[in-house]
Design a protein around this motif. Structure first.
Motif, short mmCIF file in Angstrom:
data_model
loop_
_atom_site.label_atom_id
_atom_site.label_comp_id
_atom_site.label_asym_id
_atom_site.label_seq_id
_atom_site.Cartn_x
_atom_site.Cartn_y
_atom_site.Cartn_z
N SER A 43 5.30 -7.98 -1.89
CA SER A 43 4.74 -7.07 -2.89
C SER A 43 5.13 -5.63 -2.56
O SER A 43 4.28 -4.80 -2.23
CB SER A 43 3.21 -7.21 -2.94
N PRO A 44 6.42 -5.32 -2.63
CA PRO A 44 6.90 -4.00 -2.20
C PRO A 44 6.61 -2.87 -3.19
O PRO A 44 6.89 -1.71 -2.89
CB PRO A 44 8.41 -4.22 -2.07
N LEU A 45 6.06 -3.20 -4.36
CA LEU A 45 5.84 -2.19 -5.39
C LEU A 45 4.48 -1.50 -5.28
O LEU A 45 4.18 -0.59 -6.04
CB LEU A 45 5.97 -2.82 -6.77
N LEU A 46 3.66 -1.92 -4.32
CA LEU A 46 2.34 -1.32 -4.16
C LEU A 46 2.44 0.16 -3.85
O LEU A 46 3.25 0.60 -3.04
CB LEU A 46 1.57 -2.02 -3.03
N ARG A 47 1.55 0.92 -4.48
CA ARG A 47 1.48 2.36 -4.23
C ARG A 47 0.35 2.68 -3.25
O ARG A 47 -0.65 1.94 -3.16
CB ARG A 47 1.25 3.12 -5.53
N PRO A 86 -2.37 -2.44 -10.82
CA PRO A 86 -1.50 -2.21 -11.99
C PRO A 86 -0.41 -3.28 -12.09
O PRO A 86 0.10 -3.78 -11.07
CB PRO A 86 -0.91 -0.83 -11.70
N LYS A 87 -0.04 -3.59 -13.31
CA LYS A 87 0.93 -4.66 -13.55
C LYS A 87 2.28 -4.35 -12.92
O LYS A 87 2.98 -5.26 -12.44
CB LYS A 87 1.07 -4.87 -15.06
N ASP A 88 2.67 -3.07 -12.89
CA ASP A 88 3.99 -2.74 -12.35
C ASP A 88 4.00 -2.72 -10.82
O ASP A 88 5.03 -2.42 -10.20
CB ASP A 88 4.49 -1.40 -12.90
#
Length: 233
Positions: free
Chosen positions: A106-110, A199-201
């Motif tokens: 899950s590299p998109l986590l902010r 968030p979905k993105d």
């Protein structure tokens, strides 16, 4: 506000079948393993940040990136080993109030999302907190409508959302997890259960090459940060 002791655990096998060697494969300008390590390092909330792997080479690489190395037994590095198994083994060696599992997939986590996730734990008394995506879409399960009626059409924003577990972040209270495991109860969804919508993105889970391409596309779009453009009317 409770002063919980949080430990970050990043599970990362060197071997993987669906995306070979995914944890050391570059996603844009970084190897995949670097994303959750940097995410955890961006917070001051963790007492320890551990990469949980069977690989000495990957463990040493994690140390160079700023994490610590927990070497799991080879028996827990197979395709059949579950997060129930390797998390219990990890918790036997690391004391904390909560372990926070951050997945390399899950590299998109902010950073802001992780901050809110930890705040959600602070404000509640859950034994388990799962990350989910909430979808307001007509959903079928086993051929039957799950959150809508076939007899009428309502606007999607009025639907009760369905929630899909994405495993981007998961929190387990150490004491509860170990007690349930040792009693033969599945602790993965155990005890009082909270669900935290992300968030979905940020929810892409890298299991296939298609997932990888989606994540790469989202990251490329983020880097561009272009302004909104509209057709002239």
């Amino acid at each position: 506000m409770p002063n919980y002791k949080y430990t970050a655990m990043i599970p990362a096998r060197l071997g993987s079948k669906r995306i070979p060697k995914k944890n050391i494969r570059y996603l844009l300008d970084k190897p995949l393993i670097q994303y959750p390590i940097e995410l955890a390092l961006s917070s001051s909330r963790f007492d320890g940040i551990w990469v949980n792997t069977e690989s000495e080479e990957l463990g040493q690489a994690a140390i160079k990136l700023g994490a610590q190395f927990h070497r799991r037994p080879a028996s827990l590095a197979t395709d059949t080993a579950t997060n129930r198994d390797f998390t219990y083994e990890f918790l036997q060696h690391h004391k904390c109030d909560y372990v926070i599992m951050l997945n390399t997939t899950s590299p998109l986590l902010r950073q802001e999302t992780m901050k809110r996730f930890l705040g959600y734990i602070d404000e509640n008394e859950f034994d388990t907190v799962l990350s989910v995506i909430a979808e307001k879409e007509e959903t079928f399960f086993q051929g039957k409508p799950l959150n809508f009626s076939l007899s009428e059409k309502v606007n999607s924003q009025l639907l009760e959302p369905t929630e899909a577990v994405v495993w981007a972040m998961t929190a387990w209270r150490r004491k509860s997890f170990m007690e349930m495991q040792e009693s033969g109860i599945n602790p993965v969804f155990g005890g009082s259960l909270g669900r935290f919508a992300i968030p979905k993105d940020e929810a892409c889970d890298l299991d296939t090459e298609e997932d990888w391409n989606i994540a790469e596309g989202i990251m490329t779009a983020r880097q561009k940060q272009s302004g909104r453009r509209y057709m002239e009317l």
